[in-house]
Design a protein around this motif. Structure first.
Motif, PDB file in Angstrom:
ATOM      1  N   HIS A  90      38.355  37.651   2.274  1.00 39.10           N
ATOM      2  CA  HIS A  90      38.786  38.745   3.146  1.00 39.10           C
ATOM      3  C   HIS A  90      40.416  38.830   3.151  1.00 39.10           C
ATOM      4  O   HIS A  90      41.079  37.634   3.160  1.00 39.10           O
ATOM      5  N   PRO A  91      40.928  39.793   3.501  1.00 42.76           N
ATOM      6  CA  PRO A  91      42.430  39.824   3.538  1.00 42.76           C
ATOM      7  C   PRO A  91      43.151  39.371   4.668  1.00 42.76           C
ATOM      8  O   PRO A  91      44.197  38.951   4.629  1.00 42.76           O
ATOM      9  N   ASP A  92      42.141  39.187   5.867  1.00 42.76           N
ATOM     10  CA  ASP A  92      42.732  38.584   7.288  1.00 42.76           C
ATOM     11  C   ASP A  92      43.972  39.389   7.623  1.00 42.76           C
ATOM     12  O   ASP A  92      44.986  38.546   7.974  1.00 42.76           O
ATOM     13  N   ASN A  93      44.223  40.726   7.165  1.00 44.82           N
ATOM     14  CA  ASN A  93      45.418  41.426   7.711  1.00 44.82           C
ATOM     15  C   ASN A  93      44.770  42.603   8.201  1.00 44.82           C
ATOM     16  O   ASN A  93      45.595  43.763   8.113  1.00 44.82           O
ATOM     17  N   MET A  94      43.864  42.593   8.888  1.00 43.88           N
ATOM     18  CA  MET A  94      43.208  43.689   9.570  1.00 43.88           C
ATOM     19  C   MET A  94      43.777  43.828  10.997  1.00 43.88           C
ATOM     20  O   MET A  94      44.454  42.961  11.672  1.00 43.88           O
ATOM     21  N   ARG A  95      43.534  45.258  11.662  1.00 41.20           N
ATOM     22  CA  ARG A  95      44.030  45.186  12.949  1.00 41.20           C
ATOM     23  C   ARG A  95      43.048  44.880  14.000  1.00 41.20           C
ATOM     24  O   ARG A  95      42.012  44.934  13.831  1.00 41.20           O
ATOM     25  N   PHE A  96      43.959  44.379  14.985  1.00 42.73           N
ATOM     26  CA  PHE A  96      43.172  43.651  16.209  1.00 42.73           C
ATOM     27  C   PHE A  96      44.056  43.689  17.329  1.00 42.73           C
ATOM     28  O   PHE A  96      45.163  43.336  17.254  1.00 42.73           O
ATOM     29  N   PRO A  97      43.405  44.626  18.261  1.00 40.59           N
ATOM     30  CA  PRO A  97      44.345  44.944  19.538  1.00 40.59           C
ATOM     31  C   PRO A  97      44.490  43.934  20.602  1.00 40.59           C
ATOM     32  O   PRO A  97      45.081  44.088  21.511  1.00 40.59           O
ATOM     33  N   SER A 125      35.757  41.365  -0.697  1.00 39.48           N
ATOM     34  CA  SER A 125      35.161  42.088   0.578  1.00 39.48           C
ATOM     35  C   SER A 125      35.687  43.637   0.721  1.00 39.48           C
ATOM     36  O   SER A 125      36.452  43.802   0.077  1.00 39.48           O
ATOM     37  N   ALA A 126      34.549  44.391   1.320  1.00 38.86           N
ATOM     38  CA  ALA A 126      34.894  45.699   1.412  1.00 38.86           C
ATOM     39  C   ALA A 126      35.865  45.914   2.495  1.00 38.86           C
ATOM     40  O   ALA A 126      36.233  46.999   2.532  1.00 38.86           O
ATOM     41  N   ASP A 127      36.503  44.859   3.142  1.00 42.02           N
ATOM     42  CA  ASP A 127      37.501  45.182   3.932  1.00 42.02           C
ATOM     43  C   ASP A 127      38.971  45.700   2.952  1.00 42.02           C
ATOM     44  O   ASP A 127      39.768  46.107   3.707  1.00 42.02           O
ATOM     45  N   VAL A 128      38.829  45.500   1.706  1.00 45.09           N
ATOM     46  CA  VAL A 128      39.911  46.279   1.089  1.00 45.09           C
ATOM     47  C   VAL A 128      39.286  47.503   0.159  1.00 45.09           C
ATOM     48  O   VAL A 128      40.119  48.180  -0.492  1.00 45.09           O
ATOM     49  N   GLY A 129      38.204  47.943   0.499  1.00 48.50           N
ATOM     50  CA  GLY A 129      37.648  49.084  -0.101  1.00 48.50           C
ATOM     51  C   GLY A 129      37.961  50.263   0.727  1.00 48.50           C
ATOM     52  O   GLY A 129      38.802  50.125   1.861  1.00 48.50           O
ATOM     53  N   PRO A 130      37.862  51.234   0.069  1.00 51.33           N
ATOM     54  CA  PRO A 130      38.331  52.765   0.347  1.00 51.33           C
ATOM     55  C   PRO A 130      37.836  53.187   1.954  1.00 51.33           C
ATOM     56  O   PRO A 130      38.663  53.590   2.855  1.00 51.33           O
ATOM     57  N   ALA A 131      36.691  52.603   2.477  1.00 48.55           N
ATOM     58  CA  ALA A 131      36.046  53.044   3.846  1.00 48.55           C
ATOM     59  C   ALA A 131      36.998  52.155   4.696  1.00 48.55           C
ATOM     60  O   ALA A 131      36.936  52.543   6.004  1.00 48.55           O
ATOM     61  N   GLN A 132      37.223  50.962   4.567  1.00 51.12           N
ATOM     62  CA  GLN A 132      38.042  50.074   5.414  1.00 51.12           C
ATOM     63  C   GLN A 132      39.590  50.184   5.264  1.00 51.12           C
ATOM     64  O   GLN A 132      40.403  49.121   5.978  1.00 51.12           O
ATOM     65  N   SER A 133      40.069  50.798   4.383  1.00 52.16           N
ATOM     66  CA  SER A 133      41.439  50.925   4.157  1.00 52.16           C
ATOM     67  C   SER A 133      42.567  51.104   5.322  1.00 52.16           C
ATOM     68  O   SER A 133      43.554  50.466   5.288  1.00 52.16           O
ATOM     69  N   TRP A 134      41.953  51.922   6.183  1.00 50.88           N
ATOM     70  CA  TRP A 134      43.124  52.189   7.450  1.00 50.88           C
ATOM     71  C   TRP A 134      42.781  50.866   8.379  1.00 50.88           C
ATOM     72  O   TRP A 134      43.913  50.956   9.100  1.00 50.88           O
ATOM     73  N   GLN A 135      42.210  49.986   8.122  1.00 50.78           N
ATOM     74  CA  GLN A 135      42.181  48.857   9.190  1.00 50.78           C
ATOM     75  C   GLN A 135      43.156  48.044   8.485  1.00 50.78           C
ATOM     76  O   GLN A 135      43.726  46.947   9.295  1.00 50.78           O
ATOM     77  N   ASN A 136      43.587  47.972   7.419  1.00 49.25           N
ATOM     78  CA  ASN A 136      44.626  46.873   6.680  1.00 49.25           C
ATOM     79  C   ASN A 136      46.026  47.534   7.220  1.00 49.25           C
ATOM     80  O   ASN A 136      46.452  48.481   7.272  1.00 49.25           O
ATOM     81  N   ARG A 137      46.648  46.365   7.625  1.00 49.09           N
ATOM     82  CA  ARG A 137      48.070  46.705   8.097  1.00 49.09           C
ATOM     83  C   ARG A 137      49.078  46.754   6.748  1.00 49.09           C
ATOM     84  O   ARG A 137      49.059  45.799   6.086  1.00 49.09           O
ATOM     85  N   LEU A 138      49.750  47.883   6.616  1.00 51.76           N
ATOM     86  CA  LEU A 138      50.237  48.301   5.456  1.00 51.76           C
ATOM     87  C   LEU A 138      51.712  47.592   5.402  1.00 51.76           C
ATOM     88  O   LEU A 138      52.262  47.568   4.145  1.00 51.76           O
ATOM     89  N   LEU A 139      52.235  47.812   6.559  1.00 50.00           N
ATOM     90  CA  LEU A 139      53.884  47.358   6.473  1.00 50.00           C
ATOM     91  C   LEU A 139      54.019  46.055   5.585  1.00 50.00           C
ATOM     92  O   LEU A 139      54.893  46.027   4.792  1.00 50.00           O
ATOM     93  N   PRO A 140      53.316  44.961   5.673  1.00 51.70           N
ATOM     94  CA  PRO A 140      53.797  43.739   5.210  1.00 51.70           C
ATOM     95  C   PRO A 140      53.626  44.008   3.540  1.00 51.70           C
ATOM     96  O   PRO A 140      54.267  43.215   2.639  1.00 51.70           O
ATOM     97  N   LEU A 141      52.627  44.725   3.268  1.00 56.08           N
ATOM     98  CA  LEU A 141      52.388  45.024   1.884  1.00 56.08           C
ATOM     99  C   LEU A 141      53.546  45.894   1.229  1.00 56.08           C
ATOM    100  O   LEU A 141      54.067  45.750   0.112  1.00 56.08           O
ATOM    101  N   ASP A 154      36.996  47.963  -5.106  1.00 59.64           N
ATOM    102  CA  ASP A 154      37.601  49.313  -5.090  1.00 59.64           C
ATOM    103  C   ASP A 154      38.925  49.527  -4.560  1.00 59.64           C
ATOM    104  O   ASP A 154      38.934  49.701  -3.402  1.00 59.64           O
ATOM    105  N   THR A 155      40.124  49.166  -5.155  1.00 60.20           N
ATOM    106  CA  THR A 155      41.512  49.194  -4.512  1.00 60.20           C
ATOM    107  C   THR A 155      42.157  50.436  -4.926  1.00 60.20           C
ATOM    108  O   THR A 155      43.324  50.618  -4.917  1.00 60.20           O
ATOM    109  N   ARG A 156      41.304  51.639  -5.214  1.00 60.65           N
ATOM    110  CA  ARG A 156      42.278  52.677  -5.976  1.00 60.65           C
ATOM    111  C   ARG A 156      43.093  53.399  -4.685  1.00 60.65           C
ATOM    112  O   ARG A 156      44.090  53.978  -5.162  1.00 60.65           O
ATOM    113  N   TRP A 157      42.615  53.234  -3.580  1.00 57.27           N
ATOM    114  CA  TRP A 157      43.328  53.841  -2.181  1.00 57.27           C
ATOM    115  C   TRP A 157      44.714  53.282  -2.334  1.00 57.27           C
ATOM    116  O   TRP A 157      45.826  53.934  -1.907  1.00 57.27           O
TER     117      TRP A 157
END
Length: 283
Positions: A90-97, A125-141, A154-157
């Motif tokens: 898993h990317p372990d870079n997901m949103r958590f408030p 993991s599906a955590d990096v798939g299109p359905a969950q892409s919004w949960q990944n924090r993009l700034l460090p990328l 599937d990382t086309r997003w």
């Protein structure tokens, strides 16, 4: 081999010859799965007071404690600038408030001043798939501080968002690991291993798992040679029922597979045998 350290939140690591063991069972409810920053600061203070100044690989227990790696990386990076390699499904870079949890801590690691780059390796993991892409924090990328190394996902997003260099996709583990070796900068490394990166035929964890074989992981560790200045292992299996309602709710949302009590001892024995081989490879 440097003296291993067991951060014993859940009793799952078993006996490790020569290891230093820090009993942390009283912290399990507060830290497991996730915690507020105040709780993490308290754990940092405990580590400052009670951990040896230097030690070998730390065993954290269940993958539900992977965010504790953040404190260990912080301690290690205070001595010298380094890159971090995280083997994880898993990317372990997901949103958590609500602070930090086992699926969000990598973002905080990328913000440590002496961490040059974080590589999360082996993601299926599906955590990096299109359905969950919004949960990944993009700034460090986008900032060039973090790279996802994915197998078959599937990382086309990411390419559509201009992140093709930061979210890298490979057809198999061998080509991924070869490319990773060429991308590392050649300096000191901190290595964090969540065994959910491995194929379930190797060991079983309580998270969905990747496709790496043991030989591929061990070869990668040996290729790092003497550059590893700190390391940890997580992904043990332990059964636990949260007393905190929000933790019960969130862990249910993550659909963690239940651990069959009849199989738990056998799973843990295989995990502990693998740990011995990983410790030898980490040095």
């Amino acid at each position: 081999m440097r003296t291993p350290l067991i951060l014993d939140f859940d009793g799952s690591a078993g006996a490790v010859p020569g290891a230093v063991r820090l009993a942390l069972g009283d912290w399990q409810e507060a830290v497991r799965f996730g915690c507020g920053w105040r709780t993490l600061r308290g754990l940092r203070e405990l580590f400052a007071a009670r951990l040896p100044a230097t030690h070998g690989t730390a065993l954290l227990g269940s993958g539900d404690f992977h965010h504790v790696s953040l404190l260990l990386i912080e301690r290690c990076a205070a001595r010298a600038p380094l890159e971090v390699v995280v083997f994880d499904n898993h990317p372990d870079n997901m949103r958590f408030p609500f602070g930090v949890h086992c699926g969000s801590w990598v973002r905080a690691a990328t913000r440590l001043p002496h961490v040059a780059h974080v590589h999360v390796v082996g993601i299926t993991s599906a955590d990096v798939g299109p359905a969950q892409s919004w949960q990944n924090r993009l700034l460090p990328l986008y900032a060039g501080r973090l790279t996802y190394w994915c197998i078959g996902a599937d990382t086309r997003w990411a390419r559509c968002l201009g992140l093709g260099r930061a979210v890298r996709r490979f057809g198999d583990a061998a080509s991924l690991l070869q490319a990773l070796a060429g991308a590392l900068r050649g300096g000191p490394l901190y290595v964090s291993i969540d065994k959910d990166v491995l194929d379930p035929a190797v060991v079983r964890t309580n998270w969905d798992q990747g496709v790496l074989r043991e030989a591929e992981l061990l070869d990668a560790l040996r290729a790092f040679g003497g550059r590893i200045v700190g390391s940890d292992i997580t992904g043990e299996v332990s059964a636990y029922r949260y007393r905190t309602p929000w933790k019960r709710w969130l862990s249910a949302l993550d659909a963690q597979p239940a651990v069959d009590p009849a199989e738990l001892a056998a799973w843990q024995a295989r995990q502990q045998a693998l740990n011995a081989r990983l410790l030898a490879a980490l040095g």
